[in-house]
Enzyme design. Structure first.
Site, PDB file in Angstrom:
ATOM      1  N   HIS A   1       0.818  -1.211   0.000  1.00 19.33           N
ATOM      2  CA  HIS A   1       0.000   0.000   0.000  1.00 19.33           C
ATOM      3  C   HIS A   1       0.855   1.265   0.000  1.00 19.33           C
ATOM      4  O   HIS A   1       0.332   2.371   0.105  1.00 19.33           O
ATOM      5  CB  HIS A   1      -0.903  -0.049   1.242  1.00 19.33           C
TER       6      HIS A   1
ATOM      7  N   LYS B   1       3.214   4.415  -1.107  1.00 21.51           N
ATOM      8  CA  LYS B   1       3.310   5.360  -2.220  1.00 21.51           C
ATOM      9  C   LYS B   1       4.569   6.191  -2.008  1.00 21.51           C
ATOM     10  O   LYS B   1       4.637   7.019  -1.099  1.00 21.51           O
ATOM     11  CB  LYS B   1       2.100   6.301  -2.286  1.00 21.51           C
TER      12      LYS B   1
ATOM     13  N   ASP C   1      16.354  11.564  -7.962  1.00 19.34           N
ATOM     14  CA  ASP C   1      17.776  11.913  -7.849  1.00 19.34           C
ATOM     15  C   ASP C   1      18.290  11.935  -6.411  1.00 19.34           C
ATOM     16  O   ASP C   1      19.309  12.571  -6.121  1.00 19.34           O
ATOM     17  CB  ASP C   1      18.050  13.278  -8.501  1.00 19.34           C
TER      18      ASP C   1
ATOM     19  N   HIS D   1      -9.485  11.071   1.890  1.00 23.52           N
ATOM     20  CA  HIS D   1      -8.624   9.891   1.882  1.00 23.52           C
ATOM     21  C   HIS D   1      -7.335  10.147   2.665  1.00 23.52           C
ATOM     22  O   HIS D   1      -6.443   9.302   2.713  1.00 23.52           O
ATOM     23  CB  HIS D   1      -8.307   9.529   0.420  1.00 23.52           C
TER      24      HIS D   1
ATOM     25  N   LYS E   1      -4.522  10.505   5.501  1.00 22.87           N
ATOM     26  CA  LYS E   1      -4.142   9.681   6.657  1.00 22.87           C
ATOM     27  C   LYS E   1      -3.182  10.500   7.513  1.00 22.87           C
ATOM     28  O   LYS E   1      -1.965  10.415   7.356  1.00 22.87           O
ATOM     29  CB  LYS E   1      -3.467   8.381   6.197  1.00 22.87           C
TER      30      LYS E   1
ATOM     31  N   ASP F   1      -0.689  17.835  19.745  1.00 20.33           N
ATOM     32  CA  ASP F   1      -0.159  18.992  20.478  1.00 20.33           C
ATOM     33  C   ASP F   1       0.450  20.057  19.572  1.00 20.33           C
ATOM     34  O   ASP F   1       1.347  20.808  19.984  1.00 20.33           O
ATOM     35  CB  ASP F   1       0.880  18.549  21.514  1.00 20.33           C
TER      36      ASP F   1
END
Length: 482
Positions: free
Chosen positions: A222, A224, A229, A400, A402, A407
């Site tokens: 999952h 990404k 470079d 979507h 996450k 704090d």
């Protein structure tokens, strides 16, 4: 009649043996064990086939292997940083890092997630913004571009992406594309033909060993990641597809969160990509380790740890990081997640924080993309509302993102949702960032998203229809294996 009795007895015996395997050999948590026992009980034999497809234990054998010389170099950095933090000799350059040194030590000790504090971290919350910047960075690439996505769609955006990568490969830039076979199941060899002819390399993670049958389909990469470079790295929630630009009428606007990182943490993102690539393509491995860790690359002042987890991990590392952040909070906890199916430890941490008077605020989608997962999510919401947490339902399309912000100084952004699948079954990667500037940006985005959301009150939740309660209860029963 005797043959029938014998056959039924054999099925019951096999089912008993399968149940013993589930309980005693796999050593899963009680919730997952009971869920699989129910499957075996109600679907004899076929249930065990489902078990083989969806419940393999990768913790028995390491999936990712380091060359001993390369591993030693990274381990030396880990051991040295652990010792300096433990003895108090480590010179934190960032107040947020210093305040969260226990969390940093845990992630370093548990995941070899080396802390670097001279990173520049830019926030990307819109698909057009993210891909415009990413394509610009790729166009400027001179040495290599490494791309890893769970979903890589064969649509207008996916074609534009692969065309750009093909052009860079023709220019002599080393380009590798790693995609998850299940998430990117619509891809085929024709899609990559011109790219490969130009010198690019593309590889599926956990490809099918038999046509139409994949015994590892439940274990998805999952992650990404894009590394350009060794200078620029991308990590977050966006996949590749038109829906992530808000062009799918089913979802409408797509609200997600991604980070663009410059600095030494890009090196550790590259280490993760290298391990994933070499596992997926053992016949085409590559090794990238400079003689020294790139601590000299000073781009900014943000502290960053690149943290990974998966079904091969001994512990649920990202979940442990979330719980440590929540349990250490003194004022506020802000969470955005498309799926909220916490286990008991995560739920207890949030409930205790809310009961302690902390500002615990959660934002989830109002529009489901997976009905059972959405219903299971709603089944957990009531407990948080009773404890005093606030819950917002995002209505402007689909959220979507996450993200976890604590704090107003430490945050986590990446690919892991707050659910059992992300914690135990998927291969995930998150950036834990110690920087008040980024935390403030994330909170401003959260406040802006509130304008496109509605507050769900405890009274509203209690008045939900009985049919919805039945759906929630059934989905929650299945939540350990969703």
């Amino acid at each position: 009649m005797n043959w029938t009795t014998l056959f039924l007895g054999l099925i019951l015996l096999l089912n008993l043996i399968f149940a013993i395997i589930v309980v005693f050999q796999e050593r899963k948590d009680a919730g997952s064990t009971w869920a699989w026992l129910l499957v075996l009980y109600f679907i004899p034999i076929a249930g065990f086939v489902l078990y083989l497809l969806f419940a393999q234990n990768f913790r028995r054998t390491p999936l990712f292997h380091w060359d001993s010389r390369e591993k030693l170099r990274l381990e030396e950095a880990v051991v040295a940083q652990l010792e300096e933090i433990r003895t108090g000799d480590y010179k934190f350059q960032n107040p947020s890092s210093f305040h969260n040194r226990d969390l940093i030590y845990m992630l370093l000790n548990n995941n070899h997630a080396v802390l670097s504090e001279t990173n520049r971290v830019d926030l990307l919350v819109d698909g057009h913004e993210k891909f415009d910047q990413l394509f610009k960075d790729i166009q400027d690439a001179r040495e290599y571009v490494h791309v890893q996505y769970y979903i890589f769609q064969k649509d207008w955006l996916g074609q534009r992406f692969i065309d750009l990568l093909t052009e860079k490969a023709r220019q002599g830039v080393r380009v590798r594309v790693l995609y998850d076979e299940l998430g990117s199941r619509r891809l085929n060899n024709k899609f990559f033909q011109a790219f490969r002819e130009a010198g690019g390399q593309a590889q599926a993670f956990f490809p099918s060993r038999l046509r139409l049958i994949n015994m590892r389909l439940n274990y998805r990469n999952h992650r990404k990641l894009v590394i350009v470079d060794g200078r620029i790295g991308y990590v977050g929630g966006f996949n590749v597809g038109e829906e992530y630009l808000g062009l799918d009428p089913k979802f409408g606007y797509w609200r997600d969160t991604h980070l663009r990182i410059q600095g030494p943490s890009v090196f550790f993102m590259h280490c993760r990509f290298m391990l994933d690539w070499n596992q997926a393509a053992p016949d085409k491995p590559f090794h990238f380790f400079p003689e020294l860790l790139p601590a000299q690359l000073a781009e900014g002042s943000a502290g960053v740890q690149i943290v990974t987890s998966g079904p091969d991990s001994v512990w649920e590392v990202i979940k442990d990081g979330y719980i440590k952040m929540i349990s250490s909070a003194k004022r506020s906890i802000y969470i955005q997640t498309p799926y909220f199916i916490p286990d008991a430890s995560m739920m207890d941490a949030l409930r205790i924080a809310a009961l302690s008077g902390l500002d615990v605020t959660l934002m989830i989608p109002d529009k489901p993309d997976h009905p059972f997962v959405h219903w299971a999510t709603l089944s957990y919401i009531g407990e948080l509302l009773k404890a005093g947490a606030r819950v917002y339902l995002y209505e402007n399309g689909f959220i979507h993102a996450k993200t976890l912000v604590v704090d107003e100084e430490v945050s986590s952004v990446g690919t892991a949702n707050i659910d059992v699948r992300s914690f135990r079954l998927n291969f995930e990667v998150n950036a834990f960032v110690y920087d008040e500037v980024l935390a403030a940006k994330l909170l401003r985005c959260f406040q802006a998203d509130i304008e496109d959301s509605r507050l769900l009150t405890l009274d509203q939740y209690r008045r939900r229809p009985y049919l919805m309660r039945i759906k929630e209860s059934f989905s929650r029963l299945l939540s350990p294996i969703l």
